[in-house]
Design a protein around this motif. Structure first.
Motif, PDB file in Angstrom:
ATOM      1  N   MET A 175      74.696   1.251  41.153  1.00  0.00           N
ATOM      2  CA  MET A 175      73.357   1.408  41.726  1.00  0.00           C
ATOM      3  C   MET A 175      72.613   0.079  41.704  1.00  0.00           C
ATOM      4  N   LEU A 176      72.116  -0.321  42.869  1.00  0.00           N
ATOM      5  CA  LEU A 176      71.348  -1.567  42.967  1.00  0.00           C
ATOM      6  C   LEU A 176      69.849  -1.296  42.839  1.00  0.00           C
ATOM      7  N   THR A 177      69.291  -0.537  43.757  1.00  0.00           N
ATOM      8  CA  THR A 177      67.862  -0.196  43.673  1.00  0.00           C
ATOM      9  C   THR A 177      67.657   1.236  44.155  1.00  0.00           C
ATOM     10  N   GLY A 178      66.546   1.812  43.745  1.00  0.00           N
ATOM     11  CA  GLY A 178      66.227   3.170  44.156  1.00  0.00           C
ATOM     12  C   GLY A 178      66.845   4.203  43.231  1.00  0.00           C
ATOM     13  N   GLU A 204      74.471  17.899  38.176  1.00  0.00           N
ATOM     14  CA  GLU A 204      73.769  16.772  38.791  1.00  0.00           C
ATOM     15  C   GLU A 204      73.412  15.710  37.763  1.00  0.00           C
ATOM     16  N   HIS A 205      73.452  14.439  38.210  1.00  0.00           N
ATOM     17  CA  HIS A 205      73.098  13.308  37.357  1.00  0.00           C
ATOM     18  C   HIS A 205      72.211  12.373  38.177  1.00  0.00           C
ATOM     19  N   THR A 206      71.088  11.973  37.628  1.00  0.00           N
ATOM     20  CA  THR A 206      70.216  11.034  38.330  1.00  0.00           C
ATOM     21  C   THR A 206      70.643   9.602  38.008  1.00  0.00           C
ATOM     22  N   LEU A 207      70.808   8.808  39.041  1.00  0.00           N
ATOM     23  CA  LEU A 207      71.252   7.421  38.866  1.00  0.00           C
ATOM     24  C   LEU A 207      70.175   6.468  39.365  1.00  0.00           C
ATOM     25  N   THR A 208      69.860   5.472  38.559  1.00  0.00           N
ATOM     26  CA  THR A 208      68.910   4.433  38.955  1.00  0.00           C
ATOM     27  C   THR A 208      69.535   3.060  38.703  1.00  0.00           C
ATOM     28  N   GLU A 209      68.789   2.017  39.040  1.00  0.00           N
ATOM     29  CA  GLU A 209      69.282   0.633  38.944  1.00  0.00           C
ATOM     30  C   GLU A 209      69.999   0.349  37.621  1.00  0.00           C
ATOM     31  N   GLY A 210      71.171  -0.260  37.724  1.00  0.00           N
ATOM     32  CA  GLY A 210      71.918  -0.626  36.522  1.00  0.00           C
ATOM     33  C   GLY A 210      72.775   0.504  35.980  1.00  0.00           C
ATOM     34  N   MET A 211      72.891   1.601  36.723  1.00  0.00           N
ATOM     35  CA  MET A 211      73.773   2.687  36.301  1.00  0.00           C
ATOM     36  C   MET A 211      74.984   2.719  37.245  1.00  0.00           C
ATOM     37  N   ALA A 212      76.064   3.265  36.736  1.00  0.00           N
ATOM     38  CA  ALA A 212      77.313   3.244  37.491  1.00  0.00           C
ATOM     39  C   ALA A 212      78.104   4.505  37.196  1.00  0.00           C
TER      40      ALA A 212
END
Lengths: 161, 161
Positions: A73-76, A86-94
């Protein structure tokens, strides 16, 4: 070796990029992708940057028999949907999916902002892709790509229009 | 599938990560790496996030016979050194090196801030790595890694201390 600038690459519409037969491309028209790996001349794995708009999804939920896949994840913010929920992913997650692990996954953007991420996947010579939620089957054999119904019957030509 | 959070992964010191025999690890002690691909259980390609400190270099200049390699810049600034000279890379820029293209490359941080980037590379069963600037040769055959001088003679044990 030319340096690649992501904002100078042509973006391909998601539905065209994925190539699903109708009606399965619905919902995939809200993302765009650019292939960084191809811009660099690579053939062993693909690297794409994708921009997923609010309300869109990255693909139908799927898993590959022969190809490892990885997301950074880059941005957003996106929601990753898998067998376990379900898993929420934000910047710096992979997240990553080893080949032949039957855990269907895709991304949905439920936020109000575009989300940008990198997708990396092996380029296996032959592959089969499974879609647990819909009547779709994909195979690529000796370079020939084919989407069919799960029972192997082809999609009608007119459904591609 | 557990979601990977990059700031929760253990960082490996660059010199340990690369494993060069002395004196070639010098300069590689100013970076740290974490393997996102291994955290996700992937085996077909590796994905690492690296933090390169001011004054450090990512590796000795090298190229792989059997493995495609790709770089994506996350934050900061590095100088990519290749056969054709130097290229400055900042956020949103990328570069790739197709297997068996004899173009030695590495990154140097000449800025006063840490630089973060992703490195992706195929995990070929066998590989040979060439270092155009120094007397070093690397091979991996049936899982066995070996650094030698260019003429094939081994590095002395005491040089590893």
């Amino acid at each position: 070796m030319p340096v690649i600038k992501i904002n100078e690459l042509p973006l391909i519409k998601g539905a065209d990029n994925i190539g699903y037969p109708a009606p399965h491309a619905k919902g995939c028209d809200l993302y765009e992708a650019a292939s960084l790996g191809e811009a660099a001349g690579l053939t062993q794995f693909g690297v794409s940057i994708e921009k997923l708009l609010p309300g869109g999804m990255s693909s139908q939920r799927h898993w590959h028999e022969n190809e490892d896949e990885f997301l950074y994840m880059l941005t957003g913010e996106v929601v990753l949907v898998e067998d376990d929920g379900e898993h929420t992913l934000t910047e710096g997650m992979a997240a990553g999916w080893k080949a032949n692990q039957p855990n269907g996954h895709h991304l949905i953007n439920r936020s109000d902002q575009p989300a940008f991420y990198l997708i990396i996947g092996t380029r296996a010579e032959n592959d089969t892709c499974h879609y647990p939620d819909i009547d779709l089957h994909y195979s690529r054999k000796n370079g020939e790509r084919q989407f069919t119904h799960k029972d192997g019957t082809p999609y009608e030509e007119e459904q591609n229009q």
